[in-house]
Design a protein around this motif. Sequence first.
Motif, PDB file in Angstrom:
ATOM      1  N   ARG A 149     -28.173 -12.832  57.573  1.00 15.01           N
ATOM      2  CA  ARG A 149     -28.936 -13.264  58.748  1.00 15.01           C
ATOM      3  C   ARG A 149     -28.266 -14.468  59.399  1.00 15.01           C
ATOM      4  O   ARG A 149     -27.550 -15.233  58.748  1.00 15.01           O
ATOM      5  CB  ARG A 149     -30.386 -13.573  58.374  1.00 15.01           C
ATOM      6  CG  ARG A 149     -30.586 -14.819  57.585  1.00 15.01           C
ATOM      7  CD  ARG A 149     -31.841 -15.620  57.943  1.00 15.01           C
ATOM      8  NE  ARG A 149     -33.078 -14.871  58.006  1.00 15.01           N
ATOM      9  CZ  ARG A 149     -33.636 -14.502  59.143  1.00 15.01           C
ATOM     10  NH1 ARG A 149     -33.074 -14.772  60.297  1.00 15.01           N
ATOM     11  NH2 ARG A 149     -34.780 -13.876  59.128  1.00 15.01           N
ATOM     12  N   LEU A 179     -28.027  -9.056  75.185  1.00 11.79           N
ATOM     13  CA  LEU A 179     -28.449  -9.610  73.889  1.00 11.79           C
ATOM     14  C   LEU A 179     -27.763  -8.896  72.730  1.00 11.79           C
ATOM     15  O   LEU A 179     -27.590  -9.469  71.650  1.00 11.79           O
ATOM     16  CB  LEU A 179     -29.974  -9.519  73.738  1.00 11.79           C
ATOM     17  CG  LEU A 179     -30.781 -10.401  74.702  1.00 11.79           C
ATOM     18  CD1 LEU A 179     -32.277 -10.186  74.522  1.00 11.79           C
ATOM     19  CD2 LEU A 179     -30.443 -11.883  74.507  1.00 11.79           C
ATOM     20  N   ASP A 180     -27.353  -7.646  72.961  1.00 18.31           N
ATOM     21  CA  ASP A 180     -26.643  -6.891  71.917  1.00 18.31           C
ATOM     22  C   ASP A 180     -25.249  -7.438  71.659  1.00 18.31           C
ATOM     23  O   ASP A 180     -24.683  -7.212  70.590  1.00 18.31           O
ATOM     24  CB  ASP A 180     -26.540  -5.409  72.322  1.00 18.31           C
ATOM     25  CG  ASP A 180     -27.518  -4.554  71.534  1.00 18.31           C
ATOM     26  OD1 ASP A 180     -27.823  -4.930  70.371  1.00 18.31           O
ATOM     27  OD2 ASP A 180     -27.996  -3.544  72.085  1.00 18.31           O
ATOM     28  N   SER A 181     -24.714  -8.159  72.664  1.00 15.88           N
ATOM     29  CA  SER A 181     -23.303  -8.553  72.538  1.00 15.88           C
ATOM     30  C   SER A 181     -23.106 -10.038  72.250  1.00 15.88           C
ATOM     31  O   SER A 181     -21.978 -10.471  72.018  1.00 15.88           O
ATOM     32  CB  SER A 181     -22.563  -8.187  73.828  1.00 15.88           C
ATOM     33  OG  SER A 181     -23.006  -9.037  74.883  1.00 15.88           O
ATOM     34  N   ASP A 211     -23.249 -13.888  70.526  1.00 15.46           N
ATOM     35  CA  ASP A 211     -23.140 -14.469  69.180  1.00 15.46           C
ATOM     36  C   ASP A 211     -24.293 -15.426  68.891  1.00 15.46           C
ATOM     37  O   ASP A 211     -24.591 -15.715  67.732  1.00 15.46           O
ATOM     38  CB  ASP A 211     -21.818 -15.239  69.074  1.00 15.46           C
ATOM     39  CG  ASP A 211     -20.632 -14.351  69.392  1.00 15.46           C
ATOM     40  OD1 ASP A 211     -20.394 -13.410  68.611  1.00 15.46           O
ATOM     41  OD2 ASP A 211     -19.977 -14.572  70.430  1.00 15.46           O
ATOM     42  N   LYS A 225     -35.486  -7.320  69.866  1.00 16.39           N
ATOM     43  CA  LYS A 225     -34.011  -7.378  69.848  1.00 16.39           C
ATOM     44  C   LYS A 225     -33.529  -8.675  69.197  1.00 16.39           C
ATOM     45  O   LYS A 225     -32.609  -8.674  68.371  1.00 16.39           O
ATOM     46  CB  LYS A 225     -33.495  -7.274  71.297  1.00 16.39           C
ATOM     47  CG  LYS A 225     -32.002  -7.376  71.465  1.00 16.39           C
ATOM     48  CD  LYS A 225     -31.265  -6.199  70.848  1.00 16.39           C
ATOM     49  CE  LYS A 225     -31.434  -4.949  71.697  1.00 16.39           C
ATOM     50  NZ  LYS A 225     -30.803  -3.766  71.034  1.00 16.39           N
ATOM     51  N   ILE A 226     -34.162  -9.797  69.564  1.00 24.66           N
ATOM     52  CA  ILE A 226     -33.748 -11.090  68.991  1.00 24.66           C
ATOM     53  C   ILE A 226     -33.985 -11.097  67.477  1.00 24.66           C
ATOM     54  O   ILE A 226     -33.126 -11.530  66.705  1.00 24.66           O
ATOM     55  CB  ILE A 226     -34.503 -12.267  69.667  1.00 24.66           C
ATOM     56  CG1 ILE A 226     -34.120 -12.363  71.153  1.00 24.66           C
ATOM     57  CG2 ILE A 226     -34.211 -13.579  68.962  1.00 24.66           C
ATOM     58  CD1 ILE A 226     -34.939 -13.382  71.951  1.00 24.66           C
ATOM     59  N   ASN A 262     -34.071  -8.465  65.414  1.00 29.41           N
ATOM     60  CA  ASN A 262     -33.128  -7.574  64.740  1.00 29.41           C
ATOM     61  C   ASN A 262     -31.726  -8.177  64.688  1.00 29.41           C
ATOM     62  O   ASN A 262     -31.058  -8.123  63.650  1.00 29.41           O
ATOM     63  CB  ASN A 262     -33.050  -6.218  65.464  1.00 29.41           C
ATOM     64  CG  ASN A 262     -34.320  -5.406  65.259  1.00 29.41           C
ATOM     65  OD1 ASN A 262     -35.132  -5.728  64.374  1.00 29.41           O
ATOM     66  ND2 ASN A 262     -34.515  -4.382  66.075  1.00 29.41           N
ATOM     67  N   ARG A 263     -31.306  -8.740  65.822  1.00 29.94           N
ATOM     68  CA  ARG A 263     -29.937  -9.267  65.866  1.00 29.94           C
ATOM     69  C   ARG A 263     -29.805 -10.518  65.002  1.00 29.94           C
ATOM     70  O   ARG A 263     -28.768 -10.751  64.388  1.00 29.94           O
ATOM     71  CB  ARG A 263     -29.524  -9.551  67.320  1.00 29.94           C
ATOM     72  CG  ARG A 263     -29.443  -8.274  68.153  1.00 29.94           C
ATOM     73  CD  ARG A 263     -28.062  -7.985  68.698  1.00 29.94           C
ATOM     74  NE  ARG A 263     -26.962  -8.383  67.854  1.00 29.94           N
ATOM     75  CZ  ARG A 263     -26.010  -9.245  68.208  1.00 29.94           C
ATOM     76  NH1 ARG A 263     -26.027  -9.791  69.391  1.00 29.94           N
ATOM     77  NH2 ARG A 263     -25.040  -9.553  67.387  1.00 29.94           N
ATOM     78  N   ASN A 264     -30.860 -11.341  64.928  1.00 30.14           N
ATOM     79  CA  ASN A 264     -30.811 -12.510  64.038  1.00 30.14           C
ATOM     80  C   ASN A 264     -30.685 -12.061  62.579  1.00 30.14           C
ATOM     81  O   ASN A 264     -29.926 -12.635  61.793  1.00 30.14           O
ATOM     82  CB  ASN A 264     -32.051 -13.382  64.234  1.00 30.14           C
ATOM     83  CG  ASN A 264     -32.100 -14.599  63.306  1.00 30.14           C
ATOM     84  OD1 ASN A 264     -32.991 -14.720  62.465  1.00 30.14           O
ATOM     85  ND2 ASN A 264     -31.134 -15.499  63.424  1.00 30.14           N
ATOM     86  N   GLN A 277     -29.170  -9.578  61.607  1.00 32.92           N
ATOM     87  CA  GLN A 277     -27.815  -9.064  61.402  1.00 32.92           C
ATOM     88  C   GLN A 277     -26.745 -10.140  61.581  1.00 32.92           C
ATOM     89  O   GLN A 277     -25.555  -9.841  61.494  1.00 32.92           O
ATOM     90  CB  GLN A 277     -27.550  -7.916  62.385  1.00 32.92           C
ATOM     91  CG  GLN A 277     -28.377  -6.674  62.092  1.00 32.92           C
ATOM     92  CD  GLN A 277     -28.482  -5.747  63.284  1.00 32.92           C
ATOM     93  OE1 GLN A 277     -27.714  -5.878  64.244  1.00 32.92           O
ATOM     94  NE2 GLN A 277     -29.419  -4.815  63.228  1.00 32.92           N
ATOM     95  N   MET A 336     -26.761 -12.856  64.239  1.00 32.14           N
ATOM     96  CA  MET A 336     -26.743 -13.659  65.465  1.00 32.14           C
ATOM     97  C   MET A 336     -27.557 -14.942  65.242  1.00 32.14           C
ATOM     98  O   MET A 336     -28.606 -14.917  64.615  1.00 32.14           O
ATOM     99  CB  MET A 336     -27.364 -12.857  66.617  1.00 32.14           C
ATOM    100  CG  MET A 336     -27.354 -13.600  67.946  1.00 32.14           C
ATOM    101  SD  MET A 336     -28.347 -12.730  69.204  1.00 32.14           S
ATOM    102  CE  MET A 336     -30.012 -12.975  68.559  1.00 32.14           C
TER     103      MET A 336
END
Lengths: 274, 274
Positions: free
Chosen positions: A12, A93-95, A97, A121-122, A124-126, A128, A130
């Motif tokens: 994370r 937001l998918d791209s 950092d 989205k925030i 999920n990406r965190n 993974q 971000m």
Amino acid sequence: MSRAKASTGGTRGFIVPIGGDGRRIRKASILRRFVQLCGGSRAHIAIVATVSEMPDAGYRYERAFRDLRVDRVSLLRFGTRADCESERDLEVLDSVDGIFLMGSETVHLSETLGNTSVAQKIRNRNAQGMHVAGTSTGAAFLPEQMIASGQSGTTPRADIVELAPGLGLIGQLIIDQHYRHQDRLGRLLMALTYNPLAIGIGLDEDTAAFIGPDHGLQVVGSGGITIVNPSQLQHSAIHPDRRHAPVSVIGLHLDILVEGDLYDLAAHRATIKR
Amino acid sequence: MSRAKASTGGTRGFIVPIGGDGRRIRKASILRRFVQLCGGSRAHIAIVATVSEMPDAGYRYERAFRDLRVDRVSLLRFGTRADCESERDLEVLDSVDGIFLMGSETVHLSETLGNTSVAQKIRNRNAQGMHVAGTSTGAAFLPEQMIASGQSGTTPRADIVELAPGLGLIGQLIIDQHYRHQDRLGRLLMALTYNPLAIGIGLDEDTAAFIGPDHGLQVVGSGGITIVNPSQLQHSAIHPDRRHAPVSVIGLHLDILVEGDLYDLAAHRATIKR
């Protein structure tokens, strides 16, 4: 401690609540440290703004990131819940950092972003990898629960604080900001009385908690962070008809940390920088 | 815990620091409780005033005690250190059941009363059973050490507080007053960093700590009392050239008590009223 789990097995990202006061933050070590975390000059950072009392503030942060030689800075504005379903913004937001979440009137953050595709989205990406920073009410909004409003004062009273759902990046954490100059211990203690499994964090202005994937927290900035551990807390009964009466709260553990100090949110242990 | 010992084998009197706000105190339960302690309507109470910004305040307390049907109320004014050697006033202090010490600018209390015959008389008579209340800075003045001046703020800084000698009725206690509305946690924590064997007590306005001869403390009044136990305290180094820098303070134990709650100052244990 986190609700969002890394579904793809990634580590994370950091969660970085900042106590507010944009002018000083833009000059200080906090943004620089966040940029380093996101990859330095090669980073792509999105500034996320909802309705703000200072519509120019987004541009000022954009310039501050560019002054730190960040190549790509995207300023995303979400005025309504419908805006938070925009495919184009979700692709941005998918791209990225890192995300820098600006403050707003507290209810706007919750009402505009809460449970939208952008919020999902925030999260999920965190999970993974971000990184997500938030300043002022944007800091309070990062955990599962936030202080939506409240009064000043050291002594807890049942009516001193209102809670609202947060973004949900991390659980069992209550964050209060603009802490030093606004005498907010009472409302933080009252919020913990309602959430005794949480740790309470009071952030001074120009001060940030860099919370890593291992639940280690490091302090960066010119002020202090007040950490309240209520795991041994007992409190007096709260009478529905006497909600303005002060409430007994005993058994709190209190640490005040400054730049370089560490706190282990899992083990509830502070370490002072030597 | 007390420095003054009962030389005649009597039980020491109560020590009653009050957090200030004369208007509400004069209406409330605190004075009534103090009068009961001193013997009710048959009590003889001395109001002790030094230089005050409100010269009429002594008369108002005199009337408040008379409204509580106290037979004998003596208003003693000490404007200079020479006044504190007056044989007539010392004789009055020899005969009273309780003393009510009014607030003043903090340095005046220390400069006018400190180490005079009046101060020595109050210490000796308290050790033999006479009760002593103090309001506002008169509360802070009761222990061996007092907070003489300081700034607001939650985060401790080396330059946030100045200490001065107090009256010396009780040791290992630091009392701060007007606590709720003035955000004084930082200066109290800094004072404890300098005195880690002491217990810190922050008194809200219209709130009193009735401290008995057994070191039991009971809360009376409409606000709260913040009790900070620094016995496990660690803090970061204080650099002489960086006295405005925030200081790490970890390992504090915090209790907030309201009316009816108890605290054992010897055992460091709080009990909530059920």
